[in-house]
Design a protein around this motif. Structure first.
Motif, short mmCIF file in Angstrom:
data_model
loop_
_atom_site.label_atom_id
_atom_site.label_comp_id
_atom_site.label_asym_id
_atom_site.label_seq_id
_atom_site.Cartn_x
_atom_site.Cartn_y
_atom_site.Cartn_z
N CYS A 172 0.83 -1.20 0.00
CA CYS A 172 0.00 0.00 0.00
C CYS A 172 0.86 1.25 0.00
O CYS A 172 0.53 2.25 -0.64
N ILE A 173 1.98 1.19 0.73
CA ILE A 173 2.92 2.31 0.83
C ILE A 173 4.29 1.82 0.41
O ILE A 173 4.67 0.69 0.72
N ALA A 174 5.03 2.64 -0.30
CA ALA A 174 6.38 2.29 -0.74
C ALA A 174 7.36 3.35 -0.26
O ALA A 174 7.00 4.51 -0.06
N ALA A 175 8.62 2.93 -0.08
CA ALA A 175 9.67 3.85 0.36
C ALA A 175 10.88 3.75 -0.55
O ALA A 175 12.02 3.81 -0.11
N VAL A 176 10.62 3.60 -1.83
CA VAL A 176 11.68 3.59 -2.83
C VAL A 176 11.87 5.03 -3.27
O VAL A 176 11.16 5.54 -4.15
N GLY A 177 12.81 5.73 -2.64
CA GLY A 177 12.86 7.17 -2.75
C GLY A 177 11.96 7.76 -1.68
O GLY A 177 11.90 7.25 -0.56
#
Length: 229
Positions: A172-177
């Protein structure tokens, strides 16, 4: 595969070339949140042993959704070590191979990323021992429970451990950058709503399906990113 400590003696990230899973410890009892791609069971077992833990103490595998980079090794690990597989009711038929994987509605910039993700081996049909609903207790982490977070897939879930301030967001949430809404959603509007619901839980540690865990100023960062989505 890389093994990364997130919380000492409690939580490690298992990082694969595409995607990641998480190993939670309650003493010697173990829980996996997601299971990597097909063929990664030996690497996961090796990581468990490298921590001085016993893979036969793997009690459950909680799947955040039905995509191949999260489900692939779950069946092999469960068969080998007797773990139970848990997934939301709406994604369980896909994980079992009874229904097709839902097609995302792709934005133009997502097209090449999606093609890259398909290089991960397809997940074999995997038994689901327990179908989850929103709010179901998961039996680990001093009160972990499932948070239905649809949009990426219909049966996507977050896994919240309020007693430890930990939240697993799946895709649901990404932290790629920068923190952002995850990609490849079947319903972007619902995914945004789910992002905001998860952010409102205000965890101190957030663990994503893609990207490094967030352990500092986590609640504020999630709130800001959710408001901007």
């Amino acid at each position: 595969m890389d093994l990364v400590e997130v919380l000492p003696n409690r939580l490690h990230m298992l990082r694969f070339p595409i995607g990641q899973a998480y190993l939670w410890q309650d003493g010697e009892a173990l829980t996996l949140i997601d299971a990597g791609h097909a063929g990664s069971a030996p690497a996961i077992e090796g990581a468990v042993r490298s921590l001085g833990l016993r893979p036969e103490r793997l009690e459950r595998i909680v799947l955040t959704h039905c995509h191949r980079d999260h489900v692939g090794a779950a069946g092999e690990l469960a068969a080998r070590w007797g773990a139970r597989v848990l997934a939301h009711r709406l994604d369980a038929p896909v994980i079992r191979g009874e229904s097709p994987v839902p097609e995302p509605v792709l934005l133009d910039w997502e097209l090449p990323l999606y093609a890259h993700g398909l290089t991960v081996p397809e997940a074999p049909p995997t038994p689901v021992d327990r179908e989850l609903e929103d709010g179901d207790a998961l039996g680990f982490g001093d009160g972990a429970y499932a948070v239905h977070a649809p949009g990426h897939t219909d049966g996507s879930i977050g896994v919240h451990l309020p007693g430890h301030g930990v939240l697993f967001t799946g895709d649901c949430i990404a932290a790629v950058g920068p923190l952002m809404l995850g990609v490849f959603n079947v319903d972007r509007a619902r995914a945004v709503d789910s992002f905001r619901r998860l952010a409102a839980l205000a965890p101190s540690t957030a663990c994503f399906g893609h990207g490094d865990p967030l352990t500092e100023d986590t609640a504020a960062a999630l709130s800001e990113a959710a408001a901007a989505s």
